[in-house]
Design a protein around this motif. Structure first.
Motif, short mmCIF file in Angstrom:
data_model
loop_
_atom_site.label_atom_id
_atom_site.label_comp_id
_atom_site.label_asym_id
_atom_site.label_seq_id
_atom_site.Cartn_x
_atom_site.Cartn_y
_atom_site.Cartn_z
N ASN A 165 0.85 -1.19 0.00
CA ASN A 165 0.00 0.00 0.00
C ASN A 165 0.89 1.24 0.00
O ASN A 165 1.92 1.28 0.68
CB ASN A 165 -0.91 0.04 1.23
CG ASN A 165 -1.94 -1.08 1.22
OD1 ASN A 165 -2.52 -1.38 0.18
ND2 ASN A 165 -2.17 -1.70 2.36
N VAL A 166 0.47 2.25 -0.76
CA VAL A 166 1.22 3.50 -0.86
C VAL A 166 0.48 4.60 -0.12
O VAL A 166 -0.74 4.75 -0.26
CB VAL A 166 1.42 3.91 -2.34
CG1 VAL A 166 1.99 5.31 -2.44
CG2 VAL A 166 2.32 2.92 -3.06
N LEU A 167 1.22 5.37 0.69
CA LEU A 167 0.67 6.54 1.36
C LEU A 167 1.43 7.78 0.88
O LEU A 167 2.66 7.84 0.98
CB LEU A 167 0.83 6.42 2.88
CG LEU A 167 0.49 7.68 3.70
CD1 LEU A 167 -1.01 7.99 3.63
CD2 LEU A 167 0.95 7.54 5.15
N VAL A 168 0.69 8.74 0.33
CA VAL A 168 1.27 10.04 -0.05
C VAL A 168 0.80 11.07 0.97
O VAL A 168 -0.40 11.25 1.16
CB VAL A 168 0.84 10.46 -1.47
CG1 VAL A 168 1.36 11.85 -1.80
CG2 VAL A 168 1.32 9.45 -2.50
N VAL A 169 1.75 11.70 1.66
CA VAL A 169 1.41 12.69 2.68
C VAL A 169 1.50 14.08 2.06
O VAL A 169 2.59 14.55 1.72
CB VAL A 169 2.35 12.57 3.90
CG1 VAL A 169 1.91 13.54 5.00
CG2 VAL A 169 2.37 11.15 4.43
N GLY A 170 0.33 14.71 1.89
CA GLY A 170 0.29 16.03 1.27
C GLY A 170 -0.49 15.99 -0.04
O GLY A 170 -0.30 15.08 -0.85
N ALA A 171 -1.39 16.98 -0.22
CA ALA A 171 -2.22 17.01 -1.43
C ALA A 171 -1.91 18.26 -2.25
O ALA A 171 -2.79 18.86 -2.85
CB ALA A 171 -3.70 16.98 -1.07
N THR A 216 -3.25 5.87 -0.90
CA THR A 216 -3.93 6.71 0.08
C THR A 216 -3.23 8.06 0.18
O THR A 216 -1.99 8.12 0.17
CB THR A 216 -3.95 6.04 1.47
OG1 THR A 216 -4.60 4.77 1.37
CG2 THR A 216 -4.67 6.90 2.50
N VAL A 217 -4.01 9.13 0.26
CA VAL A 217 -3.47 10.47 0.47
C VAL A 217 -3.90 10.96 1.84
O VAL A 217 -5.07 10.80 2.24
CB VAL A 217 -3.96 11.45 -0.62
CG1 VAL A 217 -3.56 12.89 -0.29
CG2 VAL A 217 -3.38 11.06 -1.97
N LEU A 218 -2.98 11.54 2.58
CA LEU A 218 -3.27 12.18 3.87
C LEU A 218 -3.03 13.67 3.72
O LEU A 218 -1.93 14.10 3.38
CB LEU A 218 -2.36 11.60 4.96
CG LEU A 218 -2.40 12.30 6.33
CD1 LEU A 218 -3.75 12.05 7.01
CD2 LEU A 218 -1.25 11.82 7.22
N SER A 219 -4.05 14.49 3.95
CA SER A 219 -3.89 15.94 3.90
C SER A 219 -4.83 16.58 4.91
O SER A 219 -5.84 15.99 5.30
CB SER A 219 -4.19 16.48 2.50
OG SER A 219 -5.57 16.34 2.18
N THR A 220 -4.50 17.78 5.35
CA THR A 220 -5.24 18.44 6.42
C THR A 220 -6.71 18.62 6.07
O THR A 220 -7.60 18.31 6.87
CB THR A 220 -4.61 19.82 6.74
OG1 THR A 220 -3.22 19.63 7.03
CG2 THR A 220 -5.28 20.44 7.94
N GLN A 221 -7.00 19.12 4.88
CA GLN A 221 -8.38 19.39 4.48
C GLN A 221 -9.09 18.16 3.94
O GLN A 221 -10.33 18.14 3.87
CB GLN A 221 -8.40 20.49 3.41
CG GLN A 221 -7.86 21.83 3.88
CD GLN A 221 -8.71 22.49 4.93
OE1 GLN A 221 -9.92 22.30 4.97
NE2 GLN A 221 -8.08 23.24 5.81
N ILE A 244 5.44 8.42 0.98
CA ILE A 244 6.13 9.49 0.24
C ILE A 244 5.72 10.83 0.84
O ILE A 244 4.54 11.19 0.88
CB ILE A 244 5.78 9.44 -1.25
CG1 ILE A 244 6.11 8.04 -1.81
CG2 ILE A 244 6.54 10.50 -2.01
CD1 ILE A 244 5.60 7.79 -3.20
N ASN A 245 6.71 11.56 1.32
CA ASN A 245 6.50 12.84 1.98
C ASN A 245 6.40 13.96 0.94
O ASN A 245 7.37 14.28 0.27
CB ASN A 245 7.67 13.10 2.94
CG ASN A 245 7.63 14.49 3.55
OD1 ASN A 245 6.62 15.18 3.50
ND2 ASN A 245 8.75 14.90 4.12
N CYS A 246 5.21 14.56 0.85
CA CYS A 246 5.00 15.67 -0.09
C CYS A 246 4.39 16.88 0.62
O CYS A 246 3.64 17.65 0.03
CB CYS A 246 4.09 15.23 -1.24
SG CYS A 246 4.77 13.94 -2.28
N ILE A 247 4.71 17.04 1.92
CA ILE A 247 4.07 18.13 2.67
C ILE A 247 4.70 19.49 2.41
O ILE A 247 4.16 20.51 2.79
CB ILE A 247 4.06 17.86 4.19
CG1 ILE A 247 5.48 17.79 4.73
CG2 ILE A 247 3.28 16.62 4.52
CD1 ILE A 247 5.53 17.84 6.25
N GLY A 248 5.86 19.51 1.79
CA GLY A 248 6.47 20.79 1.47
C GLY A 248 7.68 21.12 2.31
O GLY A 248 8.27 20.25 2.97
N SER A 249 8.03 22.40 2.32
CA SER A 249 9.32 22.83 2.87
C SER A 249 9.24 23.16 4.34
O SER A 249 8.18 23.36 4.92
CB SER A 249 9.81 24.06 2.10
OG SER A 249 9.89 23.79 0.72
#
Length: 745
Positions: free
Chosen positions: A457-463, A488-493, A645-650
């Motif tokens: 399973n893949v989790l991408v953190v950040g949309a 799966t994507v995890l994001s605040t909104q 995969i961390n895509c939350i930004g800087s």
């Protein structure tokens, strides 16, 4: 050899002894060598026939297009230089007796000779020589332009940097890292890491010298007038605008520019360069990405270069890249680019070519000198009227002016302090672009294909744009898509950037809260932001996405910003602009279509929350712990995660994980962060300190010409502010020139 129509055609650049070995490999593999080029045809190998002059004699006249090329030059630095100025397709040459694991990746232009062995999960860069009977074990990383000599043996997890030469019969033990442009002598046994530019000999291997490359040694001879730290889009446009100005002004002296970048690729930056790859797209349509007149110039360039650009795009991508080309075939054939979400790398190639061409033109006219340096800047020190710039490799450069253009702040690591963590049931990617996206995707593909019985399973953190880009690329490559169970994507909104405009519902939407402020006498940044958030919440309630509302809402709050005083406008730039921007993200249809297809297959989830931790249970599986947005409670996602995969930004300027250079600049008082925590305070000349200028994302949270700036990754804003900066620099040198009776040099 009898040539038949079935033979594949290829060209060779280089006519020495090395080219003879390559020619034999190619001909045995069914290739017909149609042309042989050499920069010194008179010095060709006696067996080379009909050799034509190379590109150095006349770069423009050289037939770049045509059959693929292999650079058959044994000297690593020369091979790198030739690869830099050729605009041709490159091919590999692999001897039939070489043993190469299916999971190994080999870059374009690389040659693998007889008896060589390349074991699983190894990545070989571009234009590398893997010579006769060389042995490269599992999980090696061999940089571009390197040479692994005959019978050299590299054990597992060895890294060899760009341009390094491992000599005949040398042995490198597991997990050793050899830096770039090193020389490992014949028969040497390398037992520990080797720094850049070092020569190692003996058993055990010892460093006998560490040198600077020739171009860096020469840089100390003459101080620069302007040094650019960072060579991405912001510095590139600043250079272009500045060159336009000095060409029309009489400065009475030659201007010396020094351009420094920590990576060997100049003028494109991460978003538009090799580190992102060739097959990721703009997050907006081209007409919304680039303003006129630059848009028209770029489209003209696209029309002239589309054949090789599309070839590179298709070669780098997979099924989705091929679908993008077929879907937009008519528009591309008719040169109708404006509404397309084109591959970002196209723009990087354009800027790189444009800057280098302009620099070369003004060098010929005697107006400028240019030096390029590759290395990470770690410190800047003011010394009388000069700045001393220190690089990590101990090189020092002096310059009258410094332009700090290092791009966005580094990625904020979510879990452990490493770019990539690999464990039995977990691959955690903290930085998808380190060292580059293509290599990270190769590691993901290898990990995903390991266990055929149970798909990961893949989790991408950040949309954000990076998150959508990762989902697209993961599904572009069949070797990843077919081996993954669920994304799966995890994001605040809990919302993804929108792609489709609902034109009917859009007609009925009005930002009532913002419009209600039109009659308010006293406006503040906070009241405008609160009204904006309420109107965005209402759009969410009626299921109207950002693509439908972004223009309406931006226009509504933009009209109110003009009524704020300078202090309140600055508050908006520092505290609210980026927060609103996160709620207004849009995306291309090609990205949203990928997610829709996954949803239809029952292979997509979206969680509204913030990442807390990854925990290992008693079964050896890794589970996501997150803070749920709705309840404010910590929860555990019920399904295990295997690839994260961390895509939350800087990060931001208050954190410890910022580059050493920025820490030193702040400690010395040369740069002071503003309230945004992602930008520095500057004056109207974009100076944070006398003759130290900032351009690019680190300008966030400032006011220029009455306009609030909170996001400096939009090309229109980049062009505008780089033009402002170039005018200030030009005026400085014009004024100085008037006061001087003779040139500086």
């Amino acid at each position: 050899m009898k040539v038949t129509k079935e033979l594949k055609k290829i060209r060779i650049y280089g006519a020495g002894g090395h080219s003879q070995v390559i020619r034999e490999v190619l001909e045995n593999n069914g290739y017909e060598v149609t042309e042989t080029f050499d920069d010194k045809p008179s010095g060709r190998h006696y067996a080379s026939k009909n050799v034509t002059s190379g590109a150095r004699e006349d770069l423009k006249a050289f037939p770049h297009e045509g059959h693929p090329v292999i650079i058959a030059v044994g000297i690593n630095a020369e091979r790198a230089e030739i690869a830099g100025f050729l605009k041709s397709d490159f091919e590999k040459a692999i001897h039939q007796s070489a043993i190469i694991a299916p999971s190994a990746a080999i870059g374009e232009g690389t040659v693998v000779f007889a008896g060589a062995i390349i074991q699983p999960n190894t990545t070989i860069g571009k234009h590398v020589i893997i010579n006769t009977a060389a042995s490269i074990d599992h999980d090696n990383v061999i940089g571009d332009y390197a040479h692994i000599s005959p019978k050299a043996a590299l054990c597992g997890h060895v890294e060899v940097g760009e341009g390094s030469h491992v000599g005949v019969g040398a042995v490198v033990i597991p997990k050793v890292k050899i830096g770039k442009w090193c020389t490992i002598g014949a028969g040497t046994v390398v037992l520990k890491d080797v720094p850049d530019y070092s020569t190692v000999v003996g058993n055990p291997g010892k460093i006998i010298k560490t040198r600077l490359p020739e171009n860096q040694i020469n840089n100390t001879s003459m101080p620069s007038h302007i040094a650019f730290i960072g060579s991405g889009i912001s510095s590139s446009f600043t250079i272009l605008h500045f060159l336009d100005r000095i060409e029309t002004n009489d400065l009475k002296k030659k201007i010396k520019l020094t351009i420094i970048d920590k990576y060997p690729e100049f003028h494109a930056g991460i978003p538009y360069g090799n580190r992102s790859g060739f097959s990721v797209h703009l997050i907006t349509s081209l007409k919304n990405f680039l303003p006129e007149p630059e848009l028209g110039k770029f489209i003209k360039w696209l029309n002239n270069n589309k054949n090789w650009l599309l070839h590179e795009f298709e070669k780098d991508g997979g099924t989705l890249a091929a679908n993008w080309i077929s879907t937009h075939q008519d528009k591309i054939e008719n040169n109708d680019w404006e509404d397309l979400f084109i591959p970002r790398r196209f723009f990087g190639w354009y800027i790189d070519e444009k800057v280098k061409s302009r620099l070369e033109s003004l060098k010929i006219k005697g107006l400028i000198e240019v030096d390029y340096l590759t290395g990470e800047v770690v410190d800047v020190e003011k010394n009388d009227e000069k700045y001393i710039i220190s690089l990590e490799n101990n090189e020092k450069v002096s310059s009258e002016k410094v332009i700090l253009s290092v791009g966005s702040l580094p990625v904020n690591h979510l879990w452990k302090n490493e770019s990539l963590i690999e464990e039995d049931n977990l691959l955690f990617v903290n930085d998808p672009y380190k060292p580059e996206l293509k290599e990270v995707l190769h590691k993901i593909e290898n990990f995903a294909s390991r266990n055929k019985g149970k798909k990961p399973n893949v989790l991408v953190v950040g949309a954000n744009a990076s998150g959508l880009e990762m989902l697209y690329k993961l599904n572009d490559l069949e070797g990843i898509k077919s081996n993954v169970n669920k994304f799966t994507v995890l994001s605040t909104q809990g919302l993804l950037p929108d792609a489709v405009i609902d034109r009917e519902k859009r007609k009925e939407y009005t930002p009532f809260n913002l419009h209600a402020l039109a009659n308010e006498n006293l406006l503040t940044a906070k009241t405008i932001a609160e009204a904006t958030f309420k109107d965005l919440d209402y759009a969410d309630e009626i299921s109207l996405g950002a693509a439908s509302t972004v223009e309406i809402i931006s226009k509504a709050f933009g009209a109110l910003l003009g009524r704020l005083d300078k202090d309140e406008l600055k508050k908006f730039a520092c505290l609210y602009g980026n927060e609103i921007g996160r709620r207004q993200r849009c995306a291309g249809f090609h990205y949203s279509k990928t997610i829709d297809e996954l949803r239809n297959e029952g292979r997509f989830d979206h969680i509204a929350g913030r990442f807390s931790d990854i925990k290992k249970n008693n079964n050896g599986e890794y589970l996501l712990e997150y803070l749920e947005t709705k309840s404010g409670e910590n929860k555990i996602f019920e399904e295990p995660v295997n690839i994260v995969i961390n895509c939350i930004g800087s990060t931001n300027l208050s954190k410890d994980n910022i580059p050493e250079l920025l820490k030193n600049l702040m400690y010395k008082g040369y740069c002071k962060p503003n309230e945004s925590k992602i930008g520095f305070e500057v004056n109207e000349s974009l100076e944070s300190f006398e003759n130290l200028h900032i351009v690019g994302p680190l300008l966030a949270g400032n006011i220029f010409e009455g306009k609030a700036v909170w996001h400096l990754e939009h090309c229109g804003r980049i062009i505008w502010l780089s033009n402002v900066l170039s005018e200030k620099i030009n005026n400085y040198f014009l004024k100085k020139s008037e006061l001087e009776e003779k040139p500086l040099n």
